[in-house]
Structure formats: structure tokens, C-alpha cells
Write a protein that holds these residues in place. Structure first.
Motif, PDB file in Angstrom:
ATOM      1  N   GLY A 134       0.845  -1.187   0.000  1.00 19.96           N
ATOM      2  CA  GLY A 134       0.000   0.000   0.000  1.00 19.96           C
ATOM      3  C   GLY A 134       0.879   1.235   0.000  1.00 19.96           C
ATOM      4  N   ASP A 135       0.688   2.110   0.995  1.00 19.60           N
ATOM      5  CA  ASP A 135       1.468   3.343   1.092  1.00 19.60           C
ATOM      6  C   ASP A 135       2.684   3.209   2.008  1.00 19.60           C
ATOM      7  OD1 ASP A 135      -0.289   4.670  -0.600  1.00 19.60           O
ATOM      8  OD2 ASP A 135      -1.577   5.333   1.049  1.00 19.60           O
ATOM      9  N   SER A 136       2.890   2.049   2.609  1.00 22.54           N
ATOM     10  CA  SER A 136       4.012   1.845   3.532  1.00 22.54           C
ATOM     11  C   SER A 136       5.195   1.226   2.809  1.00 22.54           C
ATOM     12  CB  SER A 136       3.592   0.918   4.678  1.00 22.54           C
ATOM     13  OG  SER A 136       2.513   1.474   5.388  1.00 22.54           O
ATOM     14  N   ARG A 137       6.394   1.611   3.266  1.00 17.98           N
ATOM     15  CA  ARG A 137       7.609   1.100   2.637  1.00 17.98           C
ATOM     16  C   ARG A 137       8.708   0.937   3.685  1.00 17.98           C
ATOM     17  NH1 ARG A 137      10.230   2.347  -2.866  1.00 17.98           N
ATOM     18  NH2 ARG A 137      12.408   1.954  -2.467  1.00 17.98           N
ATOM     19  N   VAL A 138       9.443  -0.182   3.575  1.00 13.01           N
ATOM     20  CA  VAL A 138      10.596  -0.444   4.434  1.00 13.01           C
ATOM     21  C   VAL A 138      11.724  -0.947   3.545  1.00 13.01           C
ATOM     22  CG1 VAL A 138      11.506  -1.792   6.371  1.00 13.01           C
ATOM     23  CG2 VAL A 138       9.138  -1.024   6.423  1.00 13.01           C
ATOM     24  N   SER A 139      12.950  -0.470   3.794  1.00 15.33           N
ATOM     25  CA  SER A 139      14.109  -0.891   3.010  1.00 15.33           C
ATOM     26  C   SER A 139      15.220  -1.373   3.929  1.00 15.33           C
ATOM     27  CB  SER A 139      14.643   0.267   2.161  1.00 15.33           C
ATOM     28  OG  SER A 139      13.670   0.684   1.229  1.00 15.33           O
ATOM     29  N   VAL A 140      15.908  -2.424   3.491  1.00 14.93           N
ATOM     30  CA  VAL A 140      17.040  -2.984   4.233  1.00 14.93           C
ATOM     31  C   VAL A 140      18.158  -3.245   3.243  1.00 14.93           C
ATOM     32  CG1 VAL A 140      17.864  -4.983   5.567  1.00 14.93           C
ATOM     33  CG2 VAL A 140      15.590  -4.065   5.990  1.00 14.93           C
ATOM     34  N   SER A 141      19.364  -2.807   3.569  1.00 20.44           N
ATOM     35  CA  SER A 141      20.509  -3.097   2.717  1.00 20.44           C
ATOM     36  C   SER A 141      21.039  -4.491   3.043  1.00 20.44           C
ATOM     37  CB  SER A 141      21.603  -2.045   2.914  1.00 20.44           C
ATOM     38  OG  SER A 141      22.054  -2.070   4.257  1.00 20.44           O
ATOM     39  N   LEU A 142      21.582  -5.145   2.006  1.00 14.71           N
ATOM     40  CA  LEU A 142      22.158  -6.481   2.167  1.00 14.71           C
ATOM     41  C   LEU A 142      23.612  -6.448   1.725  1.00 14.71           C
ATOM     42  CD1 LEU A 142      19.360  -8.629   0.439  1.00 14.71           C
ATOM     43  CD2 LEU A 142      19.646  -8.234   2.885  1.00 14.71           C
ATOM     44  N   SER A 143      24.483  -6.964   2.564  1.00 12.83           N
ATOM     45  CA  SER A 143      25.870  -7.116   2.149  1.00 12.83           C
ATOM     46  C   SER A 143      25.941  -8.264   1.140  1.00 12.83           C
ATOM     47  CB  SER A 143      26.757  -7.422   3.355  1.00 12.83           C
ATOM     48  OG  SER A 143      26.465  -8.731   3.844  1.00 12.83           O
ATOM     49  N   ALA A 144      27.069  -8.393   0.465  1.00 16.04           N
ATOM     50  CA  ALA A 144      27.244  -9.486  -0.488  1.00 16.04           C
ATOM     51  C   ALA A 144      27.108 -10.830   0.227  1.00 16.04           C
ATOM     52  CB  ALA A 144      28.598  -9.371  -1.177  1.00 16.04           C
ATOM     53  N   GLY A 145      27.641 -10.929   1.433  1.00 18.43           N
ATOM     54  CA  GLY A 145      27.546 -12.166   2.202  1.00 18.43           C
ATOM     55  C   GLY A 145      26.120 -12.490   2.600  1.00 18.43           C
ATOM     56  N   GLU A 146      25.374 -11.492   3.041  1.00 16.66           N
ATOM     57  CA  GLU A 146      23.968 -11.711   3.414  1.00 16.66           C
ATOM     58  C   GLU A 146      23.161 -12.165   2.202  1.00 16.66           C
ATOM     59  OE1 GLU A 146      23.678  -8.456   7.039  1.00 16.66           O
ATOM     60  OE2 GLU A 146      23.455  -7.795   4.963  1.00 16.66           O
TER      61      GLU A 146
END
Length: 143
Positions: free
Chosen positions: A112-124
Motif C-alpha cells: 500500500g502506502d508503507s515502505r521499508v528498506s534494508v541493505s544487504l551485504s554481499a555475504g547476506e
């Protein structure tokens, strides 16, 4: 019945956790619904604290989503997943880092109108791919 633990990724601004959901079986033991890998993402609400109750967003990776995850990462279609459930649109994007972030990934989930972002390392990112590989047979009951 045993339940899997989650693979958790905690970052300063948000967190993600991946949990294997086993397939559902009918009264005869046949699979009535394949399993999935449930992604839950929540924004930070302070240092080492995340809003898992109020602002959590979810996305279930089905078999077709995992197949798409393993497609050519240089394809223009790679990294974009879309689900529509009961009129709610869910879009997950996994994009390559650029410039000084090359070799990393950004995972963003919009519901919907909500958003969450998470960065990932190459290992993750590599661990996630290996977990998806291990999850596939369990999702379809080949265990």
C-alpha cells in the motif's frame, strides 16, 4: 511438528527476517498448499529496536518467486516481485548497489502506502540464496 528458526538481518534503519513456512497437508497427508519463505520487514524505532507490531510489512516468497530470484541478475526483470492479495498490492524490489555500494543490494518492500528498506551485504545476499535453495524441497514436501 517442528518449526524453523528465522534468518534475521538487522540494520540501523530497519530489519528483515526470513522464516520457512512448511506446506499445508490435508487429512490424507497430501499437500494442499505449498510452503513459502515469509519475509517480514520492520522499521527501526530507536537503537536496536524495531516496530514488529505496528509497522511490520510481510511478503511470502512462493516457488515462482524463488525461481525468479535465481534468474539472471543482469536481466531487466530481475529483482522485482509483485503480489496482489485481497486488493492489497505488495511490491518487493531487490536492486544492485552502485558506486561505492557496488557488490551490495538494497531490498525494499512496499505494501500500500508503507515502505521499508534494508541493505544487504554481499555475504547476506549469498546466505539468502543458499537458504532459498535449501527451502525449495521443504516447500513442496520433498523432505
Amino acid at each position: 511438528m517442528s518449526y524453523s528458526t528465522s534468518y534475521n538481518i538487522y540494520k540501523k534503519k530497519a530489519a528483515a527476517q526470513f522464516t520457512l513456512l512448511p506446506p499445508r497437508r490435508d487429512e490424507n497427508g497430501r499437500i494442499s498448499k505449498t510452503g513459502a519463505v515469509l519475509l517480514e520487514m520492520a522499521p527501526s524505532q530507536g537503537e536496536k529496536s524495531y516496530d514488529w507490531r505496528g509497522s511490520k510489512l510481510t511478503f511470502a516468497f512462493g516457488i515462482n518467486d524463488i525461481v525468479q530470484f535465481f534468474d539472471d541478475p543482469n536481466s531487466s526483470k530481475w529483482g522485482s516481485f509483485f503480489h496482489q492479495n485481497d486488493g492489497t498490492n505488495k511490491k518487493l524490489t531487490i536492486s544492485h548497489g552502485e558506486g561505492r555500494y557496488e557488490g551490495t543490494f538494497m531490498m525494499s518492500l512496499s505494501v500500500g502506502d508503507s515502505r521499508v528498506s534494508v541493505s544487504l551485504s554481499a555475504g547476506e545476499f549469498q546466505v539468502l540464496g543458499r537458504l532459498f535453495t535449501a527451502a525449495l524441497p521443504k516447500m513442496i514436501g520433498w523432505t
